[in-house]
Design a protein around this motif. Structure first.
Motif, short mmCIF file in Angstrom:
data_model
loop_
_atom_site.label_atom_id
_atom_site.label_comp_id
_atom_site.label_asym_id
_atom_site.label_seq_id
_atom_site.Cartn_x
_atom_site.Cartn_y
_atom_site.Cartn_z
N GLY A 55 54.55 44.97 37.68
CA GLY A 55 55.02 44.82 39.06
C GLY A 55 53.94 45.19 40.05
N ILE A 56 53.19 46.24 39.77
CA ILE A 56 52.06 46.63 40.61
C ILE A 56 51.04 45.50 40.68
N TYR A 57 50.77 44.93 39.54
CA TYR A 57 49.80 43.83 39.45
C TYR A 57 50.25 42.62 40.28
N GLU A 58 51.50 42.24 40.13
CA GLU A 58 52.00 41.08 40.87
C GLU A 58 52.01 41.35 42.37
N LEU A 59 52.32 42.57 42.77
CA LEU A 59 52.28 42.94 44.18
C LEU A 59 50.85 42.82 44.71
N ALA A 60 49.90 43.27 43.92
CA ALA A 60 48.49 43.16 44.31
C ALA A 60 48.07 41.71 44.50
N LEU A 79 45.90 48.62 44.57
CA LEU A 79 47.01 48.39 43.64
C LEU A 79 46.49 48.06 42.25
N TYR A 80 45.47 47.22 42.17
CA TYR A 80 44.89 46.92 40.85
C TYR A 80 44.39 48.19 40.19
N GLN A 81 43.82 49.10 40.99
CA GLN A 81 43.33 50.36 40.43
C GLN A 81 44.48 51.17 39.84
N GLU A 82 45.63 51.13 40.49
CA GLU A 82 46.80 51.80 39.93
C GLU A 82 47.16 51.20 38.58
N GLY A 83 47.07 49.88 38.50
CA GLY A 83 47.36 49.21 37.23
C GLY A 83 46.35 49.57 36.16
N VAL A 84 45.09 49.69 36.55
CA VAL A 84 44.04 50.07 35.60
C VAL A 84 44.33 51.46 35.03
N LYS A 85 44.78 52.37 35.88
CA LYS A 85 45.09 53.73 35.42
C LYS A 85 46.22 53.72 34.40
N LYS A 86 47.03 52.67 34.43
CA LYS A 86 48.11 52.53 33.46
C LYS A 86 47.69 51.66 32.28
N ASN A 87 46.40 51.40 32.19
CA ASN A 87 45.84 50.66 31.06
C ASN A 87 46.33 49.21 31.01
N HIS A 88 46.57 48.63 32.19
CA HIS A 88 47.08 47.27 32.30
C HIS A 88 45.91 46.28 32.31
N VAL A 89 45.84 45.43 31.31
CA VAL A 89 44.64 44.62 31.08
C VAL A 89 44.39 43.61 32.19
N PHE A 93 41.02 43.12 34.76
CA PHE A 93 40.30 41.87 35.01
C PHE A 93 40.27 41.56 36.51
N ALA A 94 41.42 41.67 37.16
CA ALA A 94 41.50 41.34 38.59
C ALA A 94 40.62 42.25 39.43
N LEU A 95 40.61 43.54 39.10
CA LEU A 95 39.77 44.47 39.84
C LEU A 95 38.29 44.19 39.58
N ALA A 96 37.97 43.80 38.36
CA ALA A 96 36.59 43.43 38.03
C ALA A 96 36.12 42.27 38.90
N VAL A 97 37.00 41.30 39.11
CA VAL A 97 36.65 40.14 39.94
C VAL A 97 36.35 40.58 41.37
N LEU A 98 37.15 41.51 41.90
CA LEU A 98 36.92 41.99 43.26
C LEU A 98 35.59 42.73 43.35
N TYR A 99 35.26 43.55 42.36
CA TYR A 99 33.96 44.23 42.37
C TYR A 99 32.82 43.23 42.22
N ASP A 100 33.04 42.20 41.43
CA ASP A 100 32.01 41.19 41.22
C ASP A 100 31.73 40.41 42.49
N GLU A 101 32.75 40.23 43.33
CA GLU A 101 32.61 39.44 44.55
C GLU A 101 32.51 40.31 45.81
N GLY A 102 32.71 41.61 45.67
CA GLY A 102 32.64 42.50 46.82
C GLY A 102 33.77 42.30 47.81
N LYS A 103 34.97 42.09 47.30
CA LYS A 103 36.14 41.88 48.15
C LYS A 103 37.06 43.08 48.08
#
Length: 241
Positions: A55-60, A79-89, A93-103
């Protein structure tokens, strides 16, 4: 030298916890897909408040895309970071994309790489593919065709057509390995089976340089590999070549 394409995909995830949470997630995704973003927002906010990672992921995703809310990459990243803390795969990935693009976060290729690796090691094909692209292009890392091949092979074994096509390209051009027209043909054929039209074109170019008997043998190998991939039993090319 060819430049490999980086195509990032945000994948919807489903984690089975309580039937109620899963039902709410399904309802929210259905509403979002039908354009009822206000309804989707309520469902995802409720699930996020309960700490339910999907749900956190979809909200993000709503905040990242600006669906039913003002687009807010920073909020999405949080929000993606919250999902990462919960080990949500998928959140990894989504947070990696944001870091890769600087968004929504400071551009950080190393952080993107780390998150892609975490997701890839959880067997997410899109993350495996993106790692292959990064190493093949030297994007934020040193050029390393051996590692690029490793990650493409993992994604290809998961039937990710973009990885199958890029793997064929590596064999065709001999990037970090001897040129191998047969293997180029094989992986182009497999990618073509998955609807990749670039691979279809490349496979025809391969075929023009091969004898009919070579084409026949390569086609048989491609079919054998593809059958194993679909069955989830493909263990790497070394088992078949």
């Amino acid at each position: 030298m060819s430049q490999f394409n980086l195509k990032t995909l945000i994948l919807a995830s489903v984690l089975f916890t309580s039937p109620f949470a899963h039902a709410g997630l399904e309802d929210g995704i259905k509403a979002a897909n039908e354009g009822y973003f206000e309804e989707a927002l309520k469902e995802f906010e409720y699930l996020a408040d309960k700490g339910y990672a999907p749900g956190i992921y979809e909200l993000a995703k709503l905040y990242e895309g600006g669906y039913g809310v003002i687009r807010d990459y920073r909020k999405a990243a949080q929000l993606y970071q919250e999902g990462v803390k919960k080990n949500h795969v998928d959140s990894m990935f989504a947070l990696a994309v944001l870091y890769d693009e600087g968004k929504g976060v400071k551009l950080d290729k190393q952080m993107a790489l780390n998150l892609f690796e975490k997701a890839a090691n959880k067997n997410l094909p899109a993350a495996q593919f993106n790692l292959g692209v990064m190493y093949a292009n030297g994007d934020g890392v040193s050029h390393d065709f051996e590692l690029a091949k490793k990650w493409y092979e993992k994604a290809a074994a998961n039937n990710y057509s973009l990885a199958q096509f890029n793997l064929a390209l590596m064999y065709f051009e001999g990037l970090g390995m001897p040129k191998d027209l047969e293997k180029s043909y094989i992986w182009n054929t497999i990618a073509e089976y998955n609807g990749n039209m670039q691979a279809s074109h490349s496979r025809k170019l391969d075929e023009r340089k091969m004898l009919p008997k070579e084409v026949e043998e390569a086609k048989e190998k491609a079919d054998a590999i593809y059958t194993k991939i679909l069955a989830g039993t493909y263990a790497g090319e070394g088992r078949l070549f």
